[in-house]
Design an enzyme around this catalytic site. Structure first.
Site, PDB file in Angstrom:
ATOM      1  CG  ASP A   1      -0.244  -0.016   2.565  1.00  0.00           C
ATOM      2  OD1 ASP A   1       0.997  -0.183   2.605  1.00  0.00           O
ATOM      3  OD2 ASP A   1      -0.942   0.123   3.590  1.00  0.00           O
TER       4      ASP A   1
ATOM      5  CE1 TYR B   1       9.458  -2.474  -0.427  1.00  0.00           C
ATOM      6  CE2 TYR B   1       7.962  -1.080   0.819  1.00  0.00           C
ATOM      7  CZ  TYR B   1       8.249  -2.291   0.222  1.00  0.00           C
ATOM      8  OH  TYR B   1       7.345  -3.327   0.274  1.00  0.00           O
TER       9      TYR B   1
HETATM   10  P1  NAD Z   1      11.416 -10.144   2.995  1.00  0.00           P
HETATM   11  O1  NAD Z   1      12.456  -9.074   2.914  1.00  0.00           O
HETATM   12  O2  NAD Z   1      11.141 -10.807   4.291  1.00  0.00           O
HETATM   13  O3  NAD Z   1      11.756 -11.315   1.961  1.00  0.00           O
HETATM   14  C1  NAD Z   1      12.194 -11.058   0.659  1.00  0.00           C
HETATM   15  C2  NAD Z   1      12.687 -12.375   0.068  1.00  0.00           C
HETATM   16  O4  NAD Z   1      13.112 -12.102  -1.286  1.00  0.00           O
HETATM   17  C3  NAD Z   1      13.871 -12.970   0.810  1.00  0.00           C
HETATM   18  O5  NAD Z   1      13.707 -14.366   0.958  1.00  0.00           O
HETATM   19  C4  NAD Z   1      15.058 -12.676  -0.102  1.00  0.00           C
HETATM   20  O6  NAD Z   1      16.098 -13.636  -0.006  1.00  0.00           O
HETATM   21  C5  NAD Z   1      14.392 -12.693  -1.471  1.00  0.00           C
HETATM   22  N1  NAD Z   1      15.123 -11.874  -2.467  1.00  0.00           N
HETATM   23  C6  NAD Z   1      15.561 -10.609  -2.315  1.00  0.00           C
HETATM   24  N2  NAD Z   1      16.195 -10.214  -3.442  1.00  0.00           N
HETATM   25  C7  NAD Z   1      16.143 -11.245  -4.309  1.00  0.00           C
HETATM   26  C8  NAD Z   1      16.610 -11.446  -5.642  1.00  0.00           C
HETATM   27  N3  NAD Z   1      17.277 -10.489  -6.284  1.00  0.00           N
HETATM   28  N4  NAD Z   1      16.371 -12.631  -6.237  1.00  0.00           N
HETATM   29  C9  NAD Z   1      15.708 -13.618  -5.582  1.00  0.00           C
HETATM   30  N5  NAD Z   1      15.253 -13.501  -4.333  1.00  0.00           N
HETATM   31  C10 NAD Z   1      15.471 -12.317  -3.701  1.00  0.00           C
HETATM   32  O7  NAD Z   1      10.112  -9.462   2.391  1.00  0.00           O
HETATM   33  P2  NAD Z   1       8.568  -9.651   2.792  1.00  0.00           P
HETATM   34  O8  NAD Z   1       8.264  -8.736   3.900  1.00  0.00           O
HETATM   35  O9  NAD Z   1       8.280 -11.089   2.899  1.00  0.00           O
HETATM   36  O10 NAD Z   1       7.873  -9.073   1.481  1.00  0.00           O
HETATM   37  C11 NAD Z   1       7.586  -9.918   0.367  1.00  0.00           C
HETATM   38  C12 NAD Z   1       6.868  -9.106  -0.700  1.00  0.00           C
HETATM   39  O11 NAD Z   1       5.664  -8.556  -0.163  1.00  0.00           O
HETATM   40  C13 NAD Z   1       7.683  -7.922  -1.205  1.00  0.00           C
HETATM   41  O12 NAD Z   1       7.485  -7.802  -2.587  1.00  0.00           O
HETATM   42  C14 NAD Z   1       7.089  -6.725  -0.455  1.00  0.00           C
HETATM   43  O13 NAD Z   1       7.233  -5.547  -1.218  1.00  0.00           O
HETATM   44  C15 NAD Z   1       5.642  -7.148  -0.334  1.00  0.00           C
HETATM   45  N6  NAD Z   1       4.909  -6.598   0.819  1.00  0.00           N
HETATM   46  C16 NAD Z   1       5.432  -6.682   2.080  1.00  0.00           C
HETATM   47  C17 NAD Z   1       4.689  -6.191   3.169  1.00  0.00           C
HETATM   48  C18 NAD Z   1       5.201  -6.315   4.585  1.00  0.00           C
HETATM   49  O14 NAD Z   1       4.571  -5.805   5.512  1.00  0.00           O
HETATM   50  N7  NAD Z   1       6.310  -7.003   4.832  1.00  0.00           N
HETATM   51  C19 NAD Z   1       3.444  -5.617   2.953  1.00  0.00           C
HETATM   52  C20 NAD Z   1       2.942  -5.545   1.642  1.00  0.00           C
HETATM   53  C21 NAD Z   1       3.689  -6.048   0.588  1.00  0.00           C
END
Ligand code: NAD
Ligand code: TYD
Length: 351
Positions: free
Chosen positions: A133, A157
């Site tokens: 969001d 970000y």
């Molecule tokens: P996170 O940082 O916990 O995990 C990210 C994962 O992506 C990790 O396992 C990492 O090793 C992998 N990664 C990073 N770069 C990479 C690359 N170049 N190639 C392959 N793998 C790679 O993130 P999260 O909090 O689980 O978020 C996951 C998704 O959800 C993201 O796209 C984020 O934008 C979205 N999101 C997160 C939230 C939140 O509150 N955490 C909310 C809404 C959306």
């Protein structure tokens, strides 16, 4: 394996990705290939319980690696992609924005190109992009983000995620790539890396360390339990309308300071501390640069059209989360050793 839908999940070893992988793998109608680079945020311990399932495969690699991504598409004939891999921490994006452009923008484009090339306009495929969001910017006291809210990202970000959302929709429009996008509010729950607010607080309360609150603690976030997000993702993957956007959130807004106090009280009860003792650790520190004031999601479309609703209240979700961190000392110790302490000490040094 025949008859199973073949899905490429990216970032499946991370916080949200691990929950998404688990619920898809539990459904034997799917075969999941999890592509993850295992950055500091990725951890295969998050998937220990399902790693030997016959409908699950892990591939360590970078989503920016065109050759690898193409090879995976060619050899698997994926029916869909659920794309979560990203750099996800706002504070890190402020110190190192280029890394965010690389993974979040170039990585997404690499996957889009592979899907375009390998799917050749097939209508039954689906490219599902998981977003945030934060692309909508920052709200004042009133109002909610809807699917029609204009993009106005304010951190490196959110700018990188907004860019990747735009590219996904552009591929839908230009090359007729079947896609869906969802934008979710802040998640919390098991496997959350302890640089983000809630697990950082849990870890610090346990260790009787200061609880750093940026600015005056009046910023508002809208919190959703991670398993509820993962369920929403599976539902949207299966039933969402091609080319649509879905906002995901639990109508659960909290000022940071109120959330910290609630968490302190839960932790005091669990740890057998005198009531009020953890609150004494609260320390107001230098504000985040460009700190978005308020996020709040209107998830009416998702509940009206697809019948989704969160399964737990915030209090229930927080209890489950705290219990998980108390039961998983080793995990916490593991991920907070090494690189993490350098980040922690540097980041909070100037506060
Ligand atoms: P996170 O940082 O916990 O995990 C990210 C994962 O992506 C990790 O396992 C990492 O090793 C992998 N990664 C990073 N770069 C990479 C690359 N170049 N190639 C392959 N793998 C790679 O993130 P999260 O909090 O689980 O978020 C996951 C998704 O959800 C993201 O796209 C984020 O934008 C979205 N999101 C997160 C939230 C939140 O509150 N955490 C909310 C809404 C959306
Ligand atoms: P965070 O978990 O980093 O998520 P996001 O920035 O994506 O919303 O932060 C949640 C809120 O908590 C946000 O308003 C920033 C604030 N915050 C602190 O006050 N202290 C901290 O140490 C951290 C990491 C975050």
């Amino acid at each position: 394996m025949s008859g199973r839908k073949k899905i490429l999940v990216t970032g499946g070893a991370g916080f949200i990705g691990s929950h998404v992988v688990r619920i898809f793998v539990q459904d034997k109608a799917y075969h999941i290939t999890n592509l993850d680079k295992l950055t500091y945020a990725g951890n295969l311990e998050n998937l220990k319980d399902i790693e030997n399932e016959s409908n699950y495969e892990f591939v360590r690699g970078d989503i920016c690696d065109t050759q690898l991504v193409n090879k995976l598409f060619e050899s698997n004939n994926f029916d869909g992609v659920v794309h979560l891999a990203a750099e996800s921490h706002v504070d890190r994006s402020i110190t190192n924005p280029l890394e965010f452009v690389q993974t979040n923008v170039i990585g997404t484009l690499t996957l889009l190109e592979a899907a375009k090339k390998n799917w050749q306009g097939e209508k039954k495929k689906l490219f599902y992009h998981i977003s945030t969001d934060e692309v909508y910017g920052s709200l004042g006291e009133e109002g909610l983000f809807t699917e029609d809210t204009s993009y106005d990202p304010k951190s490196p970000y959110s700018a990188s995620k907004a860019s990747s959302d735009h590219f996904v929709r552009a591929y839908g429009n230009t090359y007729k790539l079947p896609f869906v996008v969802s934008n979710c509010s802040n998640n919390y729950g098991p496997n959350h890396f302890p640089e983000k607010l809630i697990p950082l607080l849990i870890n610090n309360i346990k260790n009787k360390k200061n609880l750093p609150i940026y600015g005056e603690g009046v910023n508002v976030r809208d919190w959703l339990y991670v398993e509820d997000h993962a369920e929403a993702i599976k539902l949207i993957f299966e039933k969402g309308k091609i080319g649509d956007t879905y906002n995901i959130g639990g109508f659960n807004e909290w000022r940071n300071i109120d959330l910290v106090e609630l968490l302190c009280d839960i932790m005091d009860r669990k740890l057998g501390n005198e009531k009020g003792s953890s609150r004494k650790l609260i320390a107001f520190v230098k504000d985040r640069a460009g700190h978005d004031l308020r996020y709040a999601i209107d998830a009416t479309k998702l509940s009206d059209e697809l019948g989704w609703k969160p399964s737990v209240t915030f209090e229930e979700g927080l209890e489950k989360t705290v219990d998980w961190y108390m039961d998983n000392e080793e995990w916490l110790k593991d991920v907070t050793s090494g690189e993490y302490m350098n980040y922690y000490n540097e980041h909070y040094a100037s506060s």
